[in-house]
Each structure stands twice: as C-alpha cells, then as structure tokens.
Enzyme design. Structure first.
Site, PDB file in Angstrom:
ATOM      1  CB  SER A  40      -0.857   0.017   1.260  1.00 29.99           C
ATOM      2  OG  SER A  40       0.006  -0.035   2.391  1.00 29.99           O
ATOM      3  CB  CYS A  53       1.615  -5.678   2.141  1.00 32.96           C
ATOM      4  SG  CYS A  53       0.222  -5.087   3.110  1.00 32.96           S
ATOM      5  CG  ASN A  54       3.278  -8.554   7.582  1.00 35.38           C
ATOM      6  OD1 ASN A  54       3.725  -9.586   8.062  1.00 35.38           O
ATOM      7  ND2 ASN A  54       4.062  -7.536   7.279  1.00 35.38           N
ATOM      8  CB  THR A  55      -2.498  -5.770   5.743  1.00 37.14           C
ATOM      9  OG1 THR A  55      -1.787  -5.143   6.801  1.00 37.14           O
ATOM     10  CG2 THR A  55      -3.983  -5.621   5.952  1.00 37.14           C
ATOM     11  CB  CYS A 115       2.811  -3.736   9.649  1.00 30.93           C
ATOM     12  SG  CYS A 115       2.618  -2.321   8.523  1.00 30.93           S
ATOM     13  CG  HIS A 148       4.202   0.939   6.204  1.00 28.00           C
ATOM     14  ND1 HIS A 148       3.527   0.085   5.365  1.00 28.00           N
ATOM     15  CD2 HIS A 148       4.159   2.162   5.615  1.00 28.00           C
ATOM     16  CE1 HIS A 148       3.083   0.762   4.319  1.00 28.00           C
ATOM     17  NE2 HIS A 148       3.456   2.022   4.442  1.00 28.00           N
TER      18      HIS A 148
HETATM   19  N1  DGL Z   1       2.612  -2.552   4.893  1.00 27.85           N
HETATM   20  C1  DGL Z   1       1.355  -3.139   5.246  1.00 27.85           C
HETATM   21  C2  DGL Z   1       1.580  -4.423   6.063  1.00 27.85           C
HETATM   22  O1  DGL Z   1       2.636  -5.016   6.007  1.00 27.85           O
HETATM   23  C3  DGL Z   1       0.311  -2.301   5.944  1.00 27.85           C
HETATM   24  C4  DGL Z   1       0.200  -0.842   5.799  1.00 27.85           C
HETATM   25  C5  DGL Z   1      -1.217  -0.389   5.580  1.00 27.85           C
HETATM   26  O2  DGL Z   1      -2.014  -0.376   6.529  1.00 27.85           O
HETATM   27  O3  DGL Z   1      -1.532  -0.085   4.429  1.00 27.85           O
HETATM   28  O4  DGL Z   1       0.691  -4.878   6.751  1.00 27.85           O
END
Ligand code: DGL
Length: 268
Positions: free
Chosen positions: A13, A76-78, A185, A187
């Site tokens: 994201s 991205c984990n999400t 996450c 980030h």
């Molecule tokens: N980088 C994303 C992750 O690893 C999450 C950031 C977002 O909420 O967009 O979960």
C-alpha cells in the site's frame, strides 16, 4: 527471455514493502523489481479483505499489461493475510507472501513473552493467533493492532511526535514483560531503530525481511541470483505523494524510473 526483461512485481500500500525490497537488493538478485505502491488505497490496514483482494487483482492485471512478471511478492502482511489465496487463483507465476516471523520469535525468546504488532485488518483475522498456536506453543504471544504506525512512516513522523505516538500505541505491552517483538507490518521495519530505543534495547525486534528474501531467492534460478539489479521501477498511483516518494528514493536510491498515475500513467 533474459533476466533483465522480466520483473519481480512487489506490491504494498506504500513505502513499507520497500524494506523487503531493500533486503532483496542488498542480497543481490538479477531480476529488476517493479514496485507498485498502491498509495491511493493506503492504509490497507483499515480496509476489508474483499477490497484488498480486488486491489491486488487489479494491480496484477495492470502489471502484466505493462511488463513481463517473473514472480509476485506481496510485500505487505495485511495483503498477504487477506488475499494471497485469491490472488494465486489468477496468477500463473510464483506468489511470495509476507507473514509475521512468529516462528523465529518463538525460537529466540528467552522468557517466553512475545509481542506482535500488526494492522487492524491483520489482527481481526484468525491468521496471527493460528500462527502463534502452531509455532509458539508454550509461549505467551500478545497480539496487538496499531492504529497509526504505518501512517507515521508514510508521513516521516520523527522525534518527540514519534516517541509520543509509540508510547500511546505500545502502552498495551506495559505489563507484558516481552523480550521479543514481532513486526507484523512491513512499514514498521523503518521504525526498528526507534523501537529499539523505545524499549531501551531490552526487546529484540524481529521483522520478516530476511525470511521473505530467502524465499524469493530460493524460487529463482540459482545461477541468476548473484549479479546486481538495474532498472528497478516504481509505480505510484497517487500523484500527491510523488514528492515524498522521490525524497525517499534520493535517500535510498532504489529506483531508476518512477511512473505515476495522474489521469494516465506517465514517467516522471
Ligand atoms: N505494509 C502493510 C503491512 O505489512 C500495511 C500498511 C497499511 O495499513 O496499508 O501490513
């Protein structure tokens, strides 16, 4: 087709997935990266599984219409937790996901108290507690959803503002006596040093960058992994963010080309 003509498609994201890409670049990989930052839909951590699945499918369709895709990395984990299976239904190359390194944490904790921070969308699903039940048997795994940490990275929040945010977001761990914190996450990897200071060096901070990088490299032809990349490109679908992303790129020098969507896609 030789390696330079096929791209590893990274999806996140925003900036977070660049922590994984950075680890890959440092290890050396012949394939260039095309990083799609879906900034228009940031934060994924507040979106539904259905929405995230649609975003990933649209990104993949766009990518294959633009260049040859060797592999997809959901950095991205999400998005991995929410949509990797759905994405795999339409993708005919390997898809590598990013999941919190709870297994690694279980092997490293000394006192058996492990913290996990992730986005609200990740925490809402059973995936993290399933991982803990499977790989951290006998440990206390405290899973906590954070509200604004990913945004703090996007906005380059720092100094007192960041410290204040951390004390609010991490107050949950005050009485948990954790000695290991899993960053769920991508980030948050950019907050590693600040988190280390926040816990006065008493908590081991673990992200997934090495694990994901190893997985990517294991899926590429062995003899093509040694040389360094050129021609990495960024696709950014929110023109308002271009100044900030260019600023990051000046610092890290990851991308040779940047494309933004401003009505139509154009190179900037
Ligand atoms: N980088 C994303 C992750 O690893 C999450 C950031 C977002 O909420 O967009 O979960």
């Amino acid at each position: 087709m030789n390696a330079a003509d096929e791209y590893i498609l990274f999806i996140d994201s925003g900036l977070g997935g660049m922590s994984v890409m950075d680890a890959l670049i440092k290890k050396g990989c012949s394939y260039p990266v095309a990083f799609y930052a879906d900034a228009k839909h940031f934060p994924y951590g507040k979106k539904s599984v259905r929405n995230i699945s649609d975003f990933l499918k649209d990104i993949y369709k766009f990518a294959v219409s633009e260049f040859a895709v060797k592999m997809v990395v959901i950095a991205c984990n999400t998005a991995s937790i929410s949509a990797i299976d759905t994405l795999r239904e339409i993708v005919d190359v390997p898809v590598v996901g990013t999941v919190p390194a709870i297994k690694t944490a279980a092997a490293l904790t000394r006192n058996g108290n492990i913290g996990v921070i992730a986005t609200a969308t990740s925490v809402r699903q059973n995936y993290l507690s399933d991982l803990a039940n499977k790989f951290a048997v006998g440990a206390n795994v405290y899973i906590h959803g954070t509200e604004y940490l990913a945004a703090a990275v996007e906005e380059e929040c720092s100094g007192d503002d960041l410290r204040k945010l951390l004390s609010e977001e991490l107050a949950f761990f005050k009485d948990k006596h954790i000695d290991t914190l899993v960053l769920g996450c991508t980030h948050y990897t950019f907050l590693k040093d600040t988190l280390n200071d926040f816990f006065h060096g008493t908590v081991r901070i673990i992200d997934s960058c090495d694990g994901v990088t190893r997985r990517i490299l294991s899926l590429l032809p062995q003899n093509e992994n040694s040389s360094s990349q050129t021609g990495n490109r960024l696709y950014l679908n929110d023109a308002k963010r271009v100044k900030q992303y260019k600023h990051w790129n000046l610092r890290y020098n990851w991308f040779q080309d940047i494309y933004i969507e401003d009505g139509a896609w154009k190179k900037v």
